[in-house]
Design an enzyme around this catalytic site. Sequence first.
Site, PDB file in Angstrom:
ATOM      1  N   GLU A  65       0.827  -1.206   0.000  1.00  0.00           N
ATOM      2  CA  GLU A  65       0.000   0.000   0.000  1.00  0.00           C
ATOM      3  C   GLU A  65       0.861   1.256   0.000  1.00  0.00           C
ATOM      4  O   GLU A  65       0.541   2.238  -0.675  1.00  0.00           O
ATOM      5  CB  GLU A  65      -0.937   0.020   1.218  1.00  0.00           C
ATOM      6  CG  GLU A  65      -2.103  -0.946   1.133  1.00  0.00           C
ATOM      7  CD  GLU A  65      -1.755  -2.326   1.655  1.00  0.00           C
ATOM      8  OE1 GLU A  65      -0.543  -2.593   1.873  1.00  0.00           O
ATOM      9  OE2 GLU A  65      -2.679  -3.141   1.848  1.00  0.00           O
ATOM     10  N   ARG A 269       5.549 -15.840   1.139  1.00  0.00           N
ATOM     11  CA  ARG A 269       4.889 -14.595   1.537  1.00  0.00           C
ATOM     12  C   ARG A 269       5.318 -14.180   2.934  1.00  0.00           C
ATOM     13  O   ARG A 269       5.512 -13.000   3.215  1.00  0.00           O
ATOM     14  CB  ARG A 269       3.369 -14.786   1.483  1.00  0.00           C
ATOM     15  CG  ARG A 269       2.561 -13.586   1.936  1.00  0.00           C
ATOM     16  CD  ARG A 269       2.723 -12.417   1.000  1.00  0.00           C
ATOM     17  NE  ARG A 269       1.868 -11.307   1.371  1.00  0.00           N
ATOM     18  CZ  ARG A 269       1.915 -10.111   0.803  1.00  0.00           C
ATOM     19  NH1 ARG A 269       2.777  -9.873  -0.165  1.00  0.00           N
ATOM     20  NH2 ARG A 269       1.099  -9.154   1.182  1.00  0.00           N
ATOM     21  N   PRO A 336      -0.250  -9.036  -9.033  1.00  0.00           N
ATOM     22  CA  PRO A 336       0.638  -9.430 -10.130  1.00  0.00           C
ATOM     23  C   PRO A 336       1.346  -8.248 -10.793  1.00  0.00           C
ATOM     24  O   PRO A 336       2.224  -8.447 -11.635  1.00  0.00           O
ATOM     25  CB  PRO A 336      -0.326 -10.081 -11.121  1.00  0.00           C
ATOM     26  CG  PRO A 336      -1.593  -9.295 -10.955  1.00  0.00           C
ATOM     27  CD  PRO A 336      -1.661  -8.930  -9.479  1.00  0.00           C
TER      28      PRO A 336
END
Length: 439
Positions: A65, A269, A336
């Site tokens: 973000e 991740r 992506p």
Amino acid sequence: MTRAAFAAYRLAGVFGYPFLKPYVGWRVARGKEDRRRLKERYGIAGTTRPEPGPLVWIHAASVGESAAVAPMVRAIAADGLAVVMTTGTTTSAQFVEDRLADSVIHQYVPLDVRPAVRRFLDHWRPDLAIVAESEIWPLTIHELSARRIPQILVNARLSDRSFQRWKGRPRLAEALFEKFAQVIAQSDIDAERFRLLGAPAVTLAGNLKADAEPLPADPKALAELDAAIGLRPRFAAISTHPGEEEIVAEVHERLKGRHRGLLTLIVPRHVERGAVLAKTLSARGLVVRRRSLGELPDADTDVYLGDTMGELGVYLRLCEIAFIGKSITGQGGQNPIEAAMLSTGILSGRYVQNFRDSYQRLLRNGGARLVRDTDTLAAQLDGLLLDPMQRMAMAGAAMRSVGEMRGALERTLLALDPFLHPLRLSVSLERRGHVVAGR
């Protein structure tokens, strides 16, 4: 019912406040909080507010973000407006320090409990609050509204799961979303969802991530790894979730006989899973090296684990093809655009609903392909490794798709202009007043 739900949330904050310290301490122990700056999580400012003049508060939860809104943040700061930017993770704090230190004051976001939020707002006195993507904190929203501070949601999105959850509490959703002066959505679907949940003003701008800068890469680290890998065929599996590493490992085992020297880079991740993954993959008979231990891949290495933070740009630049996780065993997919922006062809599972618009464009242009399972991932990767022209075409299509998605920044700033213009005017008048007074 809405008042009761909000009262219960607020009451939970009051009774839970004494227990926040152990919780935050637990997060410190796991490396999720900055021990030196814990007071900021309780709303206690780490520095003074710039005086005089208006101030904009911008919040972005994580690195993704923060990277998405970075160009917007620079544009706002370039107009002479003071900006305090909050984030919720140590990695996003480091990103802001590295990329935006000349434009903003960074603080950790206060916990969503009344004492912390009030202390934060009392100190910073923002004239406008801008929140990225899907950060919905009821008490913070309520306090901003009570102080008549306009709040705007930018690059806004709602996953299928979040939308269903809010739809099940329509009155509570409306009571919160109606407080946003503007919601600037990523896609038509997101825009419609916010309208259905009660947002009074919704604008469509597109995904700011397409206008963000490419992921950075340390040139020295990139050159060192590239030299260690040499001319070996390679591909990356990034943002993988539990279960997907085993699928990728099986694909590697199937293909390494057909593609001599094949190296597979796995970037989980959650990098703290590195040690467990190394043990699991080694138990299959694979030779594993870990980036977090300072190891480099040698000629015998099967899997190179990218279990470090902030180096995804390095790993993607090393490979022409990347499988993006949370899409076979996980649900929702991962962004992506970061890979596509670096001319990387994309393979992904089918469960990418959180990034539906981006994948639709990539698939339409040929920059991405979907796979169902181990067999289809192995088949797609095999074909791409055998055919460099296919890889080049796919990489070019991915890059072209990002180009088609650009423009969200300009549309976002246009939607923000009615809120920013009065603040810019205030700065201009203050400067003019100082000039007159100095004569």
